[in-house]
Design a protein around this motif. Structure first.
Motif, PDB file in Angstrom:
ATOM      1  N   SER A   1     -35.278 -33.317  54.864  1.00  0.00           N
ATOM      2  CA  SER A   1     -34.601 -33.322  53.559  1.00  0.00           C
ATOM      3  C   SER A   1     -34.259 -31.930  53.002  1.00  0.00           C
ATOM      4  CB  SER A   1     -35.371 -34.159  52.546  1.00  0.00           C
ATOM      5  OG  SER A   1     -36.680 -33.736  52.425  1.00  0.00           O
TER       6      SER A   1
ATOM      7  N   THR B   1     -31.014 -31.109  54.655  1.00  0.00           N
ATOM      8  CA  THR B   1     -29.943 -31.948  54.085  1.00  0.00           C
ATOM      9  C   THR B   1     -29.532 -31.402  52.715  1.00  0.00           C
ATOM     10  OG1 THR B   1     -30.877 -33.861  55.207  1.00  0.00           O
ATOM     11  CG2 THR B   1     -29.337 -34.316  53.424  1.00  0.00           C
TER      12      THR B   1
ATOM     13  N   GLY C   1     -31.117 -39.824  41.523  1.00  0.00           N
ATOM     14  CA  GLY C   1     -32.117 -40.021  42.579  1.00  0.00           C
ATOM     15  C   GLY C   1     -32.865 -38.730  42.854  1.00  0.00           C
TER      16      GLY C   1
ATOM     17  N   GLY D   1     -35.520 -38.141  44.861  1.00  0.00           N
ATOM     18  CA  GLY D   1     -36.430 -38.356  45.989  1.00  0.00           C
ATOM     19  C   GLY D   1     -36.557 -37.053  46.774  1.00  0.00           C
ATOM     20  N   ASN D   2     -36.705 -37.186  48.100  1.00  0.00           N
ATOM     21  CA  ASN D   2     -36.893 -35.992  48.937  1.00  0.00           C
ATOM     22  C   ASN D   2     -35.720 -35.031  48.823  1.00  0.00           C
ATOM     23  OD1 ASN D   2     -39.390 -36.815  50.025  1.00  0.00           O
ATOM     24  ND2 ASN D   2     -38.311 -38.262  51.333  1.00  0.00           N
ATOM     25  N   VAL D   3     -34.511 -35.561  49.001  1.00  0.00           N
ATOM     26  CA  VAL D   3     -33.337 -34.683  48.976  1.00  0.00           C
ATOM     27  C   VAL D   3     -33.018 -34.268  47.542  1.00  0.00           C
ATOM     28  CG1 VAL D   3     -30.908 -34.428  49.606  1.00  0.00           C
ATOM     29  CG2 VAL D   3     -32.394 -35.846  51.028  1.00  0.00           C
TER      30      VAL D   3
ATOM     31  N   ASP E   1     -33.725 -41.202  37.706  1.00  0.00           N
ATOM     32  CA  ASP E   1     -34.352 -41.921  38.824  1.00  0.00           C
ATOM     33  C   ASP E   1     -34.938 -43.213  38.252  1.00  0.00           C
ATOM     34  OD1 ASP E   1     -35.501 -40.925  41.844  1.00  0.00           O
ATOM     35  OD2 ASP E   1     -36.433 -42.705  40.970  1.00  0.00           O
ATOM     36  N   VAL E   2     -34.994 -44.244  39.088  1.00  0.00           N
ATOM     37  CA  VAL E   2     -35.591 -45.496  38.603  1.00  0.00           C
ATOM     38  C   VAL E   2     -37.110 -45.348  38.430  1.00  0.00           C
ATOM     39  CG1 VAL E   2     -33.836 -47.159  39.339  1.00  0.00           C
ATOM     40  CG2 VAL E   2     -35.537 -46.379  40.992  1.00  0.00           C
ATOM     41  N   PHE E   3     -37.694 -44.358  39.134  1.00  0.00           N
ATOM     42  CA  PHE E   3     -39.123 -44.084  38.930  1.00  0.00           C
ATOM     43  C   PHE E   3     -39.277 -42.951  37.924  1.00  0.00           C
ATOM     44  CE2 PHE E   3     -39.408 -46.130  43.147  1.00  0.00           C
ATOM     45  CZ  PHE E   3     -40.269 -47.153  42.787  1.00  0.00           C
TER      46      PHE E   3
ATOM     47  N   ARG F   1     -40.927 -39.543  38.762  1.00  0.00           N
ATOM     48  CA  ARG F   1     -40.160 -38.536  39.528  1.00  0.00           C
ATOM     49  C   ARG F   1     -39.354 -37.673  38.571  1.00  0.00           C
ATOM     50  NH1 ARG F   1     -38.890 -41.819  45.020  1.00  0.00           N
ATOM     51  NH2 ARG F   1     -41.091 -42.063  45.428  1.00  0.00           N
TER      52      ARG F   1
ATOM     53  N   CYS G   1     -27.763 -39.096  45.047  1.00  0.00           N
ATOM     54  CA  CYS G   1     -28.796 -38.886  46.079  1.00  0.00           C
ATOM     55  C   CYS G   1     -29.763 -40.070  46.112  1.00  0.00           C
ATOM     56  CB  CYS G   1     -29.571 -37.608  45.796  1.00  0.00           C
ATOM     57  SG  CYS G   1     -28.553 -36.152  45.783  1.00  0.00           S
ATOM     58  N   ALA G   2     -29.260 -41.271  45.800  1.00  0.00           N
ATOM     59  CA  ALA G   2     -30.141 -42.446  45.810  1.00  0.00           C
ATOM     60  C   ALA G   2     -29.636 -43.426  46.871  1.00  0.00           C
ATOM     61  CB  ALA G   2     -30.183 -43.067  44.419  1.00  0.00           C
TER      62      ALA G   2
ATOM     63  N   SER H   1     -25.969 -36.528  48.570  1.00  0.00           N
ATOM     64  CA  SER H   1     -26.505 -36.816  49.911  1.00  0.00           C
ATOM     65  C   SER H   1     -26.471 -38.287  50.304  1.00  0.00           C
ATOM     66  CB  SER H   1     -27.961 -36.351  49.979  1.00  0.00           C
ATOM     67  OG  SER H   1     -28.805 -37.265  49.287  1.00  0.00           O
ATOM     68  N   ALA H   2     -26.305 -39.192  49.342  1.00  0.00           N
ATOM     69  CA  ALA H   2     -26.480 -40.619  49.673  1.00  0.00           C
ATOM     70  C   ALA H   2     -25.515 -41.043  50.774  1.00  0.00           C
ATOM     71  CB  ALA H   2     -26.269 -41.473  48.431  1.00  0.00           C
ATOM     72  N   ASN H   3     -25.980 -41.957  51.617  1.00  0.00           N
ATOM     73  CA  ASN H   3     -25.124 -42.528  52.663  1.00  0.00           C
ATOM     74  C   ASN H   3     -24.255 -43.624  52.064  1.00  0.00           C
ATOM     75  OD1 ASN H   3     -25.634 -41.303  55.241  1.00  0.00           O
ATOM     76  ND2 ASN H   3     -27.732 -42.086  55.081  1.00  0.00           N
TER      77      ASN H   3
HETATM   78  P1  NAD Z   1     -35.774 -41.021  48.869  1.00  0.00           P
HETATM   79  O1  NAD Z   1     -36.116 -42.458  49.072  1.00  0.00           O
HETATM   80  O2  NAD Z   1     -36.828 -39.976  49.006  1.00  0.00           O
HETATM   81  O3  NAD Z   1     -35.111 -40.847  47.405  1.00  0.00           O
HETATM   82  C1  NAD Z   1     -34.238 -41.734  46.827  1.00  0.00           C
HETATM   83  C2  NAD Z   1     -34.542 -41.735  45.341  1.00  0.00           C
HETATM   84  O4  NAD Z   1     -33.546 -42.490  44.666  1.00  0.00           O
HETATM   85  C3  NAD Z   1     -35.879 -42.353  44.992  1.00  0.00           C
HETATM   86  O5  NAD Z   1     -36.613 -41.471  44.163  1.00  0.00           O
HETATM   87  C4  NAD Z   1     -35.504 -43.633  44.254  1.00  0.00           C
HETATM   88  O6  NAD Z   1     -36.435 -43.997  43.267  1.00  0.00           O
HETATM   89  C5  NAD Z   1     -34.184 -43.249  43.633  1.00  0.00           C
HETATM   90  N1  NAD Z   1     -33.320 -44.356  43.251  1.00  0.00           N
HETATM   91  C6  NAD Z   1     -33.134 -45.545  43.871  1.00  0.00           C
HETATM   92  N2  NAD Z   1     -32.241 -46.294  43.195  1.00  0.00           N
HETATM   93  C7  NAD Z   1     -31.839 -45.539  42.148  1.00  0.00           C
HETATM   94  C8  NAD Z   1     -30.936 -45.758  41.077  1.00  0.00           C
HETATM   95  N3  NAD Z   1     -30.237 -46.890  40.976  1.00  0.00           N
HETATM   96  N4  NAD Z   1     -30.779 -44.787  40.144  1.00  0.00           N
HETATM   97  C9  NAD Z   1     -31.480 -43.635  40.224  1.00  0.00           C
HETATM   98  N5  NAD Z   1     -32.368 -43.382  41.215  1.00  0.00           N
HETATM   99  C10 NAD Z   1     -32.536 -44.317  42.151  1.00  0.00           C
HETATM  100  O7  NAD Z   1     -34.560 -40.735  49.852  1.00  0.00           O
HETATM  101  P2  NAD Z   1     -34.003 -39.330  50.336  1.00  0.00           P
HETATM  102  O8  NAD Z   1     -34.566 -39.020  51.670  1.00  0.00           O
HETATM  103  O9  NAD Z   1     -34.102 -38.348  49.238  1.00  0.00           O
HETATM  104  O10 NAD Z   1     -32.477 -39.691  50.576  1.00  0.00           O
HETATM  105  C11 NAD Z   1     -31.587 -39.878  49.493  1.00  0.00           C
HETATM  106  C12 NAD Z   1     -30.248 -40.371  50.013  1.00  0.00           C
HETATM  107  O11 NAD Z   1     -29.707 -39.417  50.935  1.00  0.00           O
HETATM  108  C13 NAD Z   1     -30.320 -41.703  50.780  1.00  0.00           C
HETATM  109  O12 NAD Z   1     -29.126 -42.417  50.573  1.00  0.00           O
HETATM  110  C14 NAD Z   1     -30.395 -41.239  52.236  1.00  0.00           C
HETATM  111  O13 NAD Z   1     -29.893 -42.237  53.116  1.00  0.00           O
HETATM  112  C15 NAD Z   1     -29.481 -40.040  52.206  1.00  0.00           C
HETATM  113  N6  NAD Z   1     -29.744 -39.064  53.256  1.00  0.00           N
HETATM  114  C16 NAD Z   1     -30.983 -38.486  53.353  1.00  0.00           C
HETATM  115  C17 NAD Z   1     -31.219 -37.542  54.356  1.00  0.00           C
HETATM  116  C18 NAD Z   1     -32.568 -36.863  54.466  1.00  0.00           C
HETATM  117  O14 NAD Z   1     -32.653 -35.827  55.129  1.00  0.00           O
HETATM  118  N7  NAD Z   1     -33.619 -37.385  53.848  1.00  0.00           N
HETATM  119  C19 NAD Z   1     -30.201 -37.187  55.251  1.00  0.00           C
HETATM  120  C20 NAD Z   1     -28.941 -37.771  55.113  1.00  0.00           C
HETATM  121  C21 NAD Z   1     -28.729 -38.714  54.108  1.00  0.00           C
END
Ligand code: NAD
Length: 355
Positions: A147, A150, A180, A182-184, A203-205, A208, A237-238, A259-261
């Motif tokens: 992440s 990314t 979002g 999360g990690n990214v 974020d929904v949490f 975070r 990024c969610a 970053s979201a897919n």
């Molecule tokens: P993650 O699960 O760590 O974080 C996602 C965050 O989004 C979570 O904190 C979650 O609570 C939040 N979330 C979910 N629904 C939401 C909403 N409706 N509104 C607000 N927040 C919401 O995932 P990640 O690894 O950080 O990845 C984020 C996105 O990037 C994903 O779509 C993932 O497919 C994509 N991605 C990640 C990587 C990577 O290296 N981790 C690489 C390419 C693509």
């Protein structure tokens, strides 16, 4: 389902069915295109309702990987595997090892990795049976958490967009709404704060959000409000599908870069962004840091080199913008063209697979 018709539609090379009586493994491996190199793509484990649904998912995801790796400038083709089953109930060491043995029979034509339902520790079990696997969480040669790489790629892609729209690449004073954390998302918020951007987070949490509000000077908003924030960049990024009929007209930004897919619910929403004068950084170009990071394991992992390569996302986004202008098309279509043009240059013009 007429399998060969399906394969011909987008020029798939190979579809493999793996069946192991002892472990109960039923898997499908789809290899889309190996012009640029071996087909790399994660393995998804999901309780598909039908075999057809599993095959269609493997095919669709494998083709997506061809585009992602090509556009990222990697020497890799596109492939994907799916295991039919519920990861919470049906996963076992025997099943994962059986899958690894099947991957191994392909002799490196397909390289697997983690995806939905398959975690780092599962990848380690698959690795007991084959070396054609990347995304190892730890140990010698492991890429670890992708992440931060990314996030760095997203920041570089965002910078290219800012330069295009405002004639100035600086993040200082720019307003960014991050959906979002999360990690990214967390790494992105850290970069943005360090650079002096004005950041809104959702974020929904709640915990975070609270954590980043505590650590950085950022403004919290509710998950629904994030679409309405007046800002320079909306940074999803969610989850996927967040640019849809309901949200697209609410956006008050100049750029979508995150970053979201699968950010666009469907292709029409890419055109809708264009019509609204919003520059869209195509998701699989700007989030390629993840695949760049795992691909590094093939050459002996080096985080510095992974970051340097992810930095190239700046140039990729610039190329997408150039192609969009050259051909009078939206950036999401220009992204496909960038990927196809690279494959065509290397594999011969007949290999362009425009539907
Ligand atoms: P993650 O699960 O760590 O974080 C996602 C965050 O989004 C979570 O904190 C979650 O609570 C939040 N979330 C979910 N629904 C939401 C909403 N409706 N509104 C607000 N927040 C919401 O995932 P990640 O690894 O950080 O990845 C984020 C996105 O990037 C994903 O779509 C993932 O497919 C994509 N991605 C990640 C990587 C990577 O290296 N981790 C690489 C390419 C693509």
């Amino acid at each position: 389902m007429r399998i060969f018709d399906e394969l011909s539609k987008y020029g798939y090379e190979q579809l493999i069915f793996a069946n192991d009586q002892v472990s109960g493994l039923r898997a499908v491996i789809a290899i889309h295109d190996t012009t640029l190199g071996p087909a790399l793509g994660g393995c998804r484990m999901w309780p598909y309702e039908s075999e057809e649904e599993a095959i269609i998912d493997a095919l669709r995801l494998a083709r997506g990987m061809t585009y992602k790796s090509s556009a990222a400038g990697l020497d890799l083709g596109g492939g994907k595997a799916v295991i039919i089953g519920d990861p919470r109930k049906d996963k076992s060491e025997a099943l994962l090892r059986a899958f690894g043995r099947f991957v191994d029979t392909l002799g490196g034509r397909y390289i697997t990795a983690e995806d939905v339902g398959i975690r780092g520790e599962d990848v380690e079990i698959i690795h007991m049976e084959t070396r054609h696997v990347v995304g190892l969480p730890s140990g010698p040669g492991a890429g670890g958490d992708p992440s931060p790489v990314t996030a760095y790629g997203v920041i570089r892609g965002m910078t290219a967009c800012l330069e295009e729209v405002f004639g100035d690449s600086s993040l200082n004073g720019r307003s960014i709404a991050v959906q979002g954390i999360g990690n990214v998302g967390y790494s992105i918020v850290k970069h943005l704060s360090d650079e002096g951007a004005v950041v809104h987070v959702a974020d929904v949490f709640k915990e975070r959000v609270d954590a980043v509000v505590e650590e950085f000077d950022v403004e919290p908003v509710s998950p629904d409000e994030i679409y309405d924030i007046e800002c320079d960049v909306f940074c999803p990024c969610a989850l996927g599908g967040v640019i849809n009929g309901e949200t697209v007209t609410r956006l008050k930004c100049k750029i979508v870069a995150g970053s979201a897919n699968n950010q666009l619910k469907d292709e029409s929403h890419g055109n809708a962004l264009e019509d609204l004068g919003i520059l869209y950084a195509p998701d699989y170009i700007i989030n390629a840091g993840g695949v760049i990071n795992v691909a590094e394991e093939l050459y002996g992992y080096d985080r510095e080199r992974a970051l340097r390569k992810a930095g190239g996302i700046y140039d990729r986004i610039k190329s997408v913008i150039e192609i969009a202008k050259r051909d009078g098309i939206s950036p999401h279509l220009a992204a496909s063209r960038l990927a196809e043009e690279r494959i065509a240059k290397i594999g011969g013009i007949h290999r362009i697979f425009v539907p």
